[in-house]
Design an enzyme around this catalytic site. Sequence first.
Site, PDB file in Angstrom:
ATOM      1  N   ARG A  48       0.817  -1.223   0.000  1.00  0.00           N
ATOM      2  CA  ARG A  48       0.000   0.000   0.000  1.00  0.00           C
ATOM      3  C   ARG A  48       0.842   1.261   0.000  1.00  0.00           C
ATOM      4  NH1 ARG A  48      -1.814   2.603   3.956  1.00  0.00           N
ATOM      5  NH2 ARG A  48      -1.573   0.908   5.438  1.00  0.00           N
ATOM      6  N   TYR A  73     -15.856   9.758 -19.825  1.00  0.00           N
ATOM      7  CA  TYR A  73     -16.172   8.410 -19.368  1.00  0.00           C
ATOM      8  C   TYR A  73     -17.278   8.444 -18.308  1.00  0.00           C
ATOM      9  CZ  TYR A  73     -15.587   3.859 -17.228  1.00  0.00           C
ATOM     10  OH  TYR A  73     -15.818   2.622 -16.719  1.00  0.00           O
ATOM     11  N   ASP A 132      -7.562  12.310 -19.010  1.00  0.00           N
ATOM     12  CA  ASP A 132      -7.763  10.869 -19.127  1.00  0.00           C
ATOM     13  C   ASP A 132      -7.241  10.480 -20.515  1.00  0.00           C
ATOM     14  OD1 ASP A 132      -8.745   8.299 -19.609  1.00  0.00           O
ATOM     15  OD2 ASP A 132     -10.529   8.621 -18.366  1.00  0.00           O
ATOM     16  N   LYS A 151      -7.650  -1.106 -20.117  1.00  0.00           N
ATOM     17  CA  LYS A 151      -7.906  -1.013 -21.548  1.00  0.00           C
ATOM     18  C   LYS A 151      -6.638  -1.346 -22.354  1.00  0.00           C
ATOM     19  CE  LYS A 151     -11.805   0.091 -19.845  1.00  0.00           C
ATOM     20  NZ  LYS A 151     -12.245   1.479 -19.629  1.00  0.00           N
TER      21      LYS A 151
END
Length: 388
Positions: A48, A102, A174, A199
């Site tokens: 993390r 999006y 983006d 993607k």
Amino acid sequence: MKSNKKGLNTLCTHEGDLEDKEFKGVVSPLYMSTAYAFDDVDIKRYPRYFNTPNQEALCKKLAALEHAEAALIFGSGMAAISTALMAFLQAGDHIVLQQTMYGGTYHFAVTQLNRYGIEYSFTNGWQVEDFEKEIQPNTKVIYMETPSNPLLTITDIAGVAQLAQKKGIVSMIDNTFASPINQNPIDNGVDVVLHSATKYMGGHSDISAGVVAASQEHIDIVFQSAICFGGNLSEYTVWLLERSIKTMGIRVKAQSDNALKMAEYLLGNKDVERVYYPGLETHPDHELAKSQMKGFGGMLSFELPNVDIPMFFKHLKLIKPVMSLAGVESTMLLPVATSHSLMSPEDREKQGIKDYLIRFSLGIEEVEDLIEDIEQAIAKVKSMSVPA
Ligand SMILES: *Cc1c(COP(=O)(O)O)cnc(C)c1O
């Protein structure tokens, strides 16, 4: 800003590789440890904290590909996007978001930001002036997406980035649809680049991941939120993603070539009303796209007004009607029934999203086979609808 002189495919294949000192294996070893020694070491490693060996290796590759100083890898595109936004925004701030974007990001803005006392405005278009009009004294972030989903509109990246810079606002983009293979917004002056690595980076429809790439200074800010929200990616998936990115250059090149050929074919198909693809000279922003993209990407949209689309989808043999995009296999979807179904019909109308608009994600198959698939499916639907 860092410019790596090596070629794109070389960076995809080699940059950041971990050396297998013990066995001299050719690929990066996978370190699954979530626990690391804390004494006698310079870095306290923990998943993390985004600093395990495989995370660090992959982030070097991602930063090099986006011409950024640094990068962070997350468990999904939305984890990257939401963490980056919350890192730069606090109660009392305002953000300007591009109108066409999006659906998940849109949903995050309208359902979450107000809960934290953050105000937002959507632009009324995607021209630089449209962004400028929405800026307020407390605007801290400008957010764009180009090419956009699903109409492949093109935003002037350098224009919006300059506007933000002039006003001391952080600019974000983006870059999922273009991928780093076709577009590097940091070269156009953007501060923070975001990706759904689910993607084109993953590319095989089997990985969920997200990326933030930026200057070290901006990554340090994102990191402070990232360790709190905890959206890190698991080590095995980090390793798989590194493997996928090795072929991203050749995959995206093949997909972009296919999309251009397909767009040209669809333009000449008499059942097709309109084709949206930035690589076509008929695209209103073709010149702008040429100036900021190296290739035009593997996504296009087209309108098929007089064909029963659910039946058309049913008769496709190669092209799969599925959600998501960017895999090596070609896929299609109907935005009105999927990605944009939550939008009101009036808003869809306003944005120009017709009920018979099909979004097409080109894979790496031979384009002739894809064209044949479309033709046989249209022919079948038509033969069925002929009255007896
Ligand atoms: C899919 C997608 C996202 C969200 O990514 P997830 O990995 O699904 O969280 C964000 N932006 C664009 C353009 C996308 O296509």
